[in-house]
Design an enzyme around this catalytic site. Structure first.
Site, PDB file in Angstrom:
ATOM      1  N   SER A 103      17.892  70.552 -81.889  1.00 56.96           N
ATOM      2  CA  SER A 103      17.041  69.848 -82.749  1.00 56.96           C
ATOM      3  C   SER A 103      16.267  68.840 -81.738  1.00 56.96           C
ATOM      4  O   SER A 103      15.434  69.291 -80.608  1.00 56.96           O
ATOM      5  CB  SER A 103      17.737  69.018 -83.346  1.00 56.96           C
ATOM      6  OG  SER A 103      16.772  68.229 -84.550  1.00 56.96           O
TER       7      SER A 103
ATOM      8  N   HIS B 241      18.582  74.607 -87.831  1.00 63.96           N
ATOM      9  CA  HIS B 241      19.320  73.574 -88.969  1.00 63.96           C
ATOM     10  C   HIS B 241      19.738  74.389 -89.976  1.00 63.96           C
ATOM     11  O   HIS B 241      19.382  74.323 -91.252  1.00 63.96           O
ATOM     12  CB  HIS B 241      18.247  72.792 -89.015  1.00 63.96           C
ATOM     13  CG  HIS B 241      17.898  71.799 -88.209  1.00 63.96           C
ATOM     14  ND1 HIS B 241      16.773  72.089 -87.239  1.00 63.96           N
ATOM     15  CD2 HIS B 241      17.844  70.561 -87.778  1.00 63.96           C
ATOM     16  CE1 HIS B 241      16.746  71.201 -86.255  1.00 63.96           C
ATOM     17  NE2 HIS B 241      17.278  70.317 -86.743  1.00 63.96           N
TER      18      HIS B 241
ATOM     19  N   GLU C 294      12.455  77.252 -83.681  1.00 63.10           N
ATOM     20  CA  GLU C 294      13.073  76.842 -85.152  1.00 63.10           C
ATOM     21  C   GLU C 294      12.411  75.416 -85.441  1.00 63.10           C
ATOM     22  O   GLU C 294      12.234  74.856 -84.776  1.00 63.10           O
ATOM     23  CB  GLU C 294      14.528  76.927 -85.111  1.00 63.10           C
ATOM     24  CG  GLU C 294      15.276  75.950 -84.119  1.00 63.10           C
ATOM     25  CD  GLU C 294      15.557  74.552 -84.641  1.00 63.10           C
ATOM     26  OE1 GLU C 294      15.667  74.371 -86.016  1.00 63.10           O
ATOM     27  OE2 GLU C 294      15.378  73.731 -84.123  1.00 63.10           O
TER      28      GLU C 294
END
Length: 306
Positions: A110, A277, A208
């Site tokens: 992330s 995620h 992502e």
């Protein structure tokens, strides 16, 4: 240059830091039992529990925890408690000589994508894109599949991802090889124009994201395209785009956006990887050689440790 960290063994100490936003404290505490099950000891960063608005402490204190953990000879791996926001704020102040002289396992994803990119480009260090303690592994419903891939830190082993793990879809057929780089799309785009600008030349690029509408994904992929980052890549690994749905009736779908830009690049590409995620979450090293057989929906990745 590729700098692989040394593998873990039972009895080793892992350092825990929060280089981005304040982690969920209940989940963080719950995650310690999992680390202990792996036979690891825990050493907390001095500022893991700090809060400064949407940051887990001031820039200086979060920076201090990174430097201290890399310099601490007792600590064999550094695991991020969570992501959120803030790693880019400290990237230009990191002393990368400390990291180059003390290579060790560094794990997260992330917002941690900015650090993955910076560490590798400044030092060649292989880092690990994987589920974090408070964000993932400490949740009550943490998936056993997500946990088991942390075993890659204990024994050098080539990883393989096939259609048996999730439903994969060929976007552009063909084969491609190269170092695998990337991570969160928003963070990769935020490196452009900085000294940490992501290098995609002849690389397999992983992307992502979460909570981004298709129009936002469109904007970010277009920026990467105009910057030459998509054309330069050898191929693409499309991970999970969690909750990336339109908030209006008149919208392109996420698939339409992805298909447009990956089609323009016209390099081997597959989507549907449970990386990002999501739960379960497949973890992998970044900065190592990998091979994508898009036609047969297979991704193989060299070990990230030595």
């Amino acid at each position: 240059m590729t700098l692989k960290p040394v593998r873990l063994k039972k009895g080793d100490t892992v350092g825990i830091i929060a280089p981005a936003s304040p982690p969920n404290q209940e989940n963080l505490q719950r995650s310690f039992a999992f680390l202990e099950e792996l036979g690891l000891n825990i050493k907390m960063g001095e500022h893991v529990y700090d809060q400064y608005g949407y940051l887990a402490g001031s820039n200086g204190n979060r920076l201090k925890d990174i430097h201290n953990m890399f310099q601490d000879q007792e600590v064999k791996a550094i695991i991020c408690a969570g992501g959120g926001y803030g790693t880019a704020r400290i990237a230009s102040d990191i002393d990368y000589s400390i990291i180059a002289e003390n290579p060790k396992i560094f794990w997260g994803y992330s917002d941690i994508t900015f650090l993955h990119t910076a560490f590798h480009q400044k030092t060649g260090l292989v880092t690990f894109h994987g589920p974090m303690l408070a964000s993932d592994l400490g949740k009550i419903d943490a998936h056993s599949y997500s946990k088991q891939y942390m075993n890659q830190l204990f024994e050098p082993k080539r990883l393989e991802y096939t259609g048996d793990l999730s439903e994969l879809e060929v976007m552009v057929p063909g084969k491609a090889k190269g170092k695998i780089v990337g991570g969160n799309l928003s963070l990769l785009v935020s490196t452009l124009g900085t000294e940490f600008e992501v290098d995609t030349e002849d690389k397999l690029v992983l992307i992502e994201d979460i909570n981004e509408e298709p129009r936002a994904v469109d904007r970010m992929l277009n920026q990467l395209y105009m910057a030459g980052k998509l054309d330069a890549a050898a191929g693409f690994v499309i991970g999970d785009f969690n909750n990336c749905i339109p908030d209006r009736e008149q919208s392109l779908s996420l698939d339409e956006v992805l298909d447009h830009y990956i089609g323009k690049a016209n390099k081997p590409a597959v989507k549907g990887f449970e990386i990002g995620h999501c739960s379960p979450h497949f973890s992998l090293p970044l900065g190592v050689e990998a091979a994508l057989d898009a036609t047969n929906k297979q991704l193989t990745i060299d070990s990230g440790i030595k």
